[in-house]
Design a protein around this motif. Structure first.
Motif, short mmCIF file in Angstrom:
data_model
loop_
_atom_site.label_atom_id
_atom_site.label_comp_id
_atom_site.label_asym_id
_atom_site.label_seq_id
_atom_site.Cartn_x
_atom_site.Cartn_y
_atom_site.Cartn_z
N MET A 1 0.83 -1.21 0.00
CA MET A 1 0.00 0.00 0.00
C MET A 1 0.87 1.26 0.00
SD MET A 1 -2.99 -0.70 2.77
CE MET A 1 -4.29 -1.88 2.51
N ALA A 2 1.89 1.26 0.84
CA ALA A 2 2.75 2.45 0.96
C ALA A 2 3.47 2.74 -0.35
CB ALA A 2 3.74 2.26 2.09
N VAL A 3 4.00 1.68 -0.99
CA VAL A 3 4.72 1.88 -2.25
C VAL A 3 3.76 2.36 -3.34
CG1 VAL A 3 5.98 0.68 -4.09
CG2 VAL A 3 6.53 0.22 -1.69
N ALA A 4 2.57 1.76 -3.41
CA ALA A 4 1.60 2.15 -4.44
C ALA A 4 1.15 3.60 -4.23
CB ALA A 4 0.40 1.20 -4.40
N LEU A 5 0.78 3.92 -3.00
CA LEU A 5 0.29 5.28 -2.72
C LEU A 5 1.40 6.32 -2.84
CD1 LEU A 5 -1.98 7.15 -1.78
CD2 LEU A 5 -1.39 6.58 0.58
N GLY A 6 2.56 6.02 -2.22
CA GLY A 6 3.67 6.97 -2.26
C GLY A 6 4.23 7.14 -3.66
N GLY A 7 4.34 6.01 -4.41
CA GLY A 7 4.87 6.09 -5.76
C GLY A 7 3.95 6.88 -6.68
N THR A 8 2.66 6.59 -6.62
CA THR A 8 1.69 7.32 -7.46
C THR A 8 1.69 8.81 -7.14
OG1 THR A 8 0.30 5.34 -7.51
CG2 THR A 8 -0.73 7.41 -8.15
N ALA B 1 4.12 10.54 -5.80
CA ALA B 1 5.38 11.15 -6.23
C ALA B 1 5.38 11.44 -7.72
CB ALA B 1 6.54 10.22 -5.87
N ILE B 2 4.89 10.48 -8.50
CA ILE B 2 4.85 10.68 -9.96
C ILE B 2 3.92 11.84 -10.31
CG2 ILE B 2 4.08 9.62 -12.12
CD1 ILE B 2 5.07 6.93 -10.93
N LEU B 3 2.76 11.89 -9.65
CA LEU B 3 1.82 12.99 -9.90
C LEU B 3 2.44 14.33 -9.50
CD1 LEU B 3 -1.02 13.89 -10.73
CD2 LEU B 3 -1.75 13.50 -8.35
N GLY B 4 3.14 14.35 -8.36
CA GLY B 4 3.77 15.59 -7.90
C GLY B 4 4.87 16.05 -8.84
N ALA B 5 5.65 15.09 -9.36
CA ALA B 5 6.72 15.45 -10.30
C ALA B 5 6.14 15.93 -11.63
CB ALA B 5 7.62 14.24 -10.53
N ARG B 6 5.05 15.30 -12.05
CA ARG B 6 4.42 15.70 -13.31
C ARG B 6 3.80 17.09 -13.20
NH1 ARG B 6 -0.20 15.75 -16.19
NH2 ARG B 6 -0.15 14.93 -18.33
N GLU B 7 3.25 17.40 -12.03
CA GLU B 7 2.58 18.69 -11.83
C GLU B 7 3.45 19.64 -11.01
OE1 GLU B 7 -0.24 19.32 -13.30
OE2 GLU B 7 -0.51 17.28 -14.05
N ARG B 8 4.75 19.52 -11.14
CA ARG B 8 5.67 20.33 -10.31
C ARG B 8 5.45 21.82 -10.54
NH1 ARG B 8 8.16 17.79 -14.27
NH2 ARG B 8 9.53 18.86 -15.74
N GLY B 9 5.53 22.54 -9.42
CA GLY B 9 5.35 23.99 -9.49
C GLY B 9 3.90 24.43 -9.49
N ALA C 1 4.23 5.87 3.24
CA ALA C 1 3.85 6.41 1.92
C ALA C 1 4.28 7.86 1.80
CB ALA C 1 2.34 6.28 1.73
N ALA C 2 4.17 8.61 2.88
CA ALA C 2 4.58 10.02 2.84
C ALA C 2 6.08 10.15 2.63
CB ALA C 2 4.17 10.69 4.15
#
Length: 335
Positions: A109-116, A118-126, A214-215
């Motif tokens: 759960m932690a890897v799935a939630l944290g990974g998703t 992180a990817i969303l945050g990197a994609r929407e950076r700034g 996850a955090a």
């Protein structure tokens, strides 16, 4: 080089386990309270107390007790539980699978939630999305797992009771298991009715354990992704016409994930340690819950056995993480 590193880590592991055995043995022996007195009913005679003390070897010096216990451990004999009157190793192996299942589900759960995230945050950076992810990650990280457990019990056990918040499985169900890994065995047997029941019991404690991890994963992986996304080969991928999501998943993620993989391995040991309190909160029938009962009952052989098995798990996981990192990192593999 890799073999030498493995042998050094193996030697370190044995020294660590020996040190843990000494510390645990001494600490629980000098702690106040007499386990024999707790076993006997009021009115027990001095002869009864002396007989039980001799039976469990507590009439010997602490040094003699330690080496008697250690020689038994080397032979696979962890002694007999004072409170449950059963073999300690059998009790531990009976409960350990439940704890491992809970920890593994929480890790996934932690890897799935944290990974998703992180990817969303990197994609929407700034953007405001990244700011929202940072705030949510900070909140998840600042609250310990047992407090998350209390919040989840209040929300989904009292206000909206849609999940079971006590026990490991409903007692009225037919349990055809031959191993103690109920959840994984129910999947292999295609007994999805049992899988769903086990998941309903496991979900809340697993979420409580998973949220802080996850955090951590979200923050570290997002930062690594943002650094990789500025490298030349990633910029070239954008020039070739890849979308930002394709750039992250196909080009950036594999290089940014290495530090996170190492962190996940190390944090897994803390996650297993966190099961002790979380299992108690949810009356989950795992090794952590039994450890608290053993401490309450001053069950010295059982406490020693549980702590030693937890310590063995920790050093084995750290050894696996260290070897995995050496395999993935060419500088360590050939250095």
């Amino acid at each position: 080089m890799l073999l030498q590193r493995f042998l050094i880590r193996l030697l370190t592991m044995l020294i660590t386990l020996f040190g843990v055995a000494i510390v645990v043995f001494v600490v629980i022996r000098v702690a106040p309270g007499d386990p024999i007195a707790m076993m006997l009913p009021p009115g027990a005679t001095d002869a009864d107390i002396a007989r039980l003390r001799a039976l469990y070897g507590l009439d010997k010096t602490i040094v003699q007790q330690f080496f008697i216990w250690l020689s038994g451990v080397v032979r696979g004999d962890f002694g007999t539980s004072i409170s449950l009157r059963q073999d300690v190793l059998g009790l531990v192996f009976n409960r350990l699978p439940a704890t491992l299942e809970l920890a593994i589900v929480a890790l996934v759960m932690a890897v799935a939630l944290g990974g998703t995230t992180a990817i969303l945050g990197a994609r929407e950076r700034g953007t405001a999305v990244e700011a929202g992810i940072d705030i949510a990650s900070g909140a998840a990280l600042s609250i310990p797992d047992f407090l998350w457990g209390l919040v989840l019990i209040l929300l989904f056990g009292v206000l909206v009771p849609i999940f079971d918040i006590s026990g490991r499985v409903s007692p009225q169900l037919d349990l055809p298991f031959v191993t103690q890994f109920y959840f994984f065995e129910s999947l292999l047997r295609l007994r999805f009715d049992l899988t769903w029941d086990l998941l309903k019991h496991m979900l809340m404690p697993a979420v409580a354990l998973a949220l802080p991890l996850a955090a951590i994963i979200a923050q570290l992986l997002k930062q690594s992704l943002k650094e990789v996304l500025d490298l030349d080969y990633v910029v070239l991928a954008r020039v070739k016409g890849f979308s930002e999501t394709q750039v992250i998943l196909r080009e950036a993620l594999k290089n940014a994930a290495l530090p996170t993989l190492t962190l996940v391995g190390v944090q897994f040991t803390f996650l297993i340690g966190g099961t002790v309190i979380v299992e108690r909160l949810f009356s989950y029938e795992g090794l952590g819950n039994m450890a608290i009962d053993a401490v309450i009952n001053r069950d010295l052989p059982l406490i020693q056995g549980i702590v030693l098995v937890f310590a063995l798990l920790f050093v084995l996981i750290n050894l696996a993480v260290d070897m995995m990192y050496a395999l993935l990192n060419p500088r360590l593999r050939h250095g």
